[in-house]
Scaffold this motif. Structure first.
Motif, short mmCIF file in Angstrom:
data_model
loop_
_atom_site.label_atom_id
_atom_site.label_comp_id
_atom_site.label_asym_id
_atom_site.label_seq_id
_atom_site.Cartn_x
_atom_site.Cartn_y
_atom_site.Cartn_z
N TYR B 35 -4.69 -8.68 30.57
CA TYR B 35 -3.50 -9.51 30.48
C TYR B 35 -2.39 -8.87 31.31
O TYR B 35 -2.30 -7.65 31.44
N GLN B 37 1.77 -8.70 31.46
CA GLN B 37 2.96 -8.97 30.67
C GLN B 37 4.21 -8.63 31.48
O GLN B 37 4.52 -7.46 31.70
N GLN B 41 8.45 -11.23 28.44
CA GLN B 41 7.52 -12.34 28.26
C GLN B 41 6.33 -11.94 27.41
O GLN B 41 6.10 -10.75 27.17
N GLY B 42 5.59 -12.93 26.99
CA GLY B 42 4.35 -12.65 26.30
C GLY B 42 3.24 -12.37 27.30
O GLY B 42 3.34 -12.75 28.47
N PRO B 43 2.19 -11.69 26.89
CA PRO B 43 1.06 -11.42 27.79
C PRO B 43 0.42 -12.71 28.30
O PRO B 43 0.33 -13.69 27.55
#
Lengths: 112, 113
Positions: B35, B37, B41-43
């Motif tokens: 992921y 990130q 922010q979110g992943p």
């Protein structure tokens, strides 16, 4: 679209109070939901998960509620402690090991 | 029981360079997901590896590639780095059976100058 959103970007509570963090999801096909806690400079830490065949699940001081009708997820933290201060993310997926879709997160601040 | 580990912890590169990030899954896990990130922010899901093959991919360009080794560890490679690639890169491991959630490592902080 394929997104998970959160209602509030920040939440401030007093130590000892209960905290409720909310999350809205948009993918009706999602059947697996997870809450993660992320402290500054660290990776997301698993808190609790719930599958779509349940509407409530409890852990140690935490409870997750799932309302599939309105596509809403919440995390309740009982007796919030300073160590609970972090950013909380909800994530959705299909199955336990497929890709997860995360929201932007809610920053929880616990005041002593 | 060792959790997910990642290396290096921090990395600074310049535009146009290439980078390789490494991940060792939690003991017993056979699936690795990566992921990205961005700050605040979110992943965002990049891709997932199982049985040494890419099983799923998110909306990332071909500059992002990966590999999984027989011992289930994994690498993320990013070519022709852009300033916008600056982010925290997270590795998560899980069982392919889907019965267990994804557990994340501490991440690699990449800064592209």
């Amino acid at each position: 679209g394929e997104s998970v959103g959160l209602h509030l970007p920040t939440l401030s509570v007093q130590e000892g109070d209960n905290s409720i963090i909310n999350c809205a999801y948009s993918n009706s096909a999602s059947d697996y939901f997870i809450w993660y806690k992320q402290e500054s400079g660290k990776g997301p830490q698993f808190i609790i998960d719930i599958r779509s065949n349940m509407d409530k699940r409890q852990g140690q001081r935490v409870t997750v509620l799932l309302n599939k009708t309105v596509k809403h997820l919440s995390l309740q933290i009982a007796a919030t402690q300073p160590g609970d201060s972090a950013v909380y993310f909800c994530a959705e997926g299909q199955g336990g090991s497929e890709k997860l879709v995360f929201g932007k997160g809610t920053k929880l601040t616990v005041n002593p | 029981d060792a959790g997910v580990t990642q290396s290096p912890t921090h990395l600074i590169k310049t535009r146009g360079q290439q980078v390789t990030l490494r991940c060792s899954p939690k003991s017993g896990h056979d699936t690795v997901s990566w992921y990205q990130q961005a700050l605040g922010q979110g992943p965002q899901f990049i891709f997932q590896y199982y049985e040494e093959e890419e099983r799923q991919r998110g909306n990332f360009p071909d500059r992002f590639s990966g590999h999984q080794f027989p011992n289930y560890s994994s690498e993320l490679n990013v070519n022709a780095l852009l300033l916008g690639d600056s982010a925290l890169y997270l590795c998560a491991s899980s069982f392919a059976s889907g019965e267990e959630t994804q557990y994340f490592g501490p991440g690699t902080r990449l800064l592209v100058l």
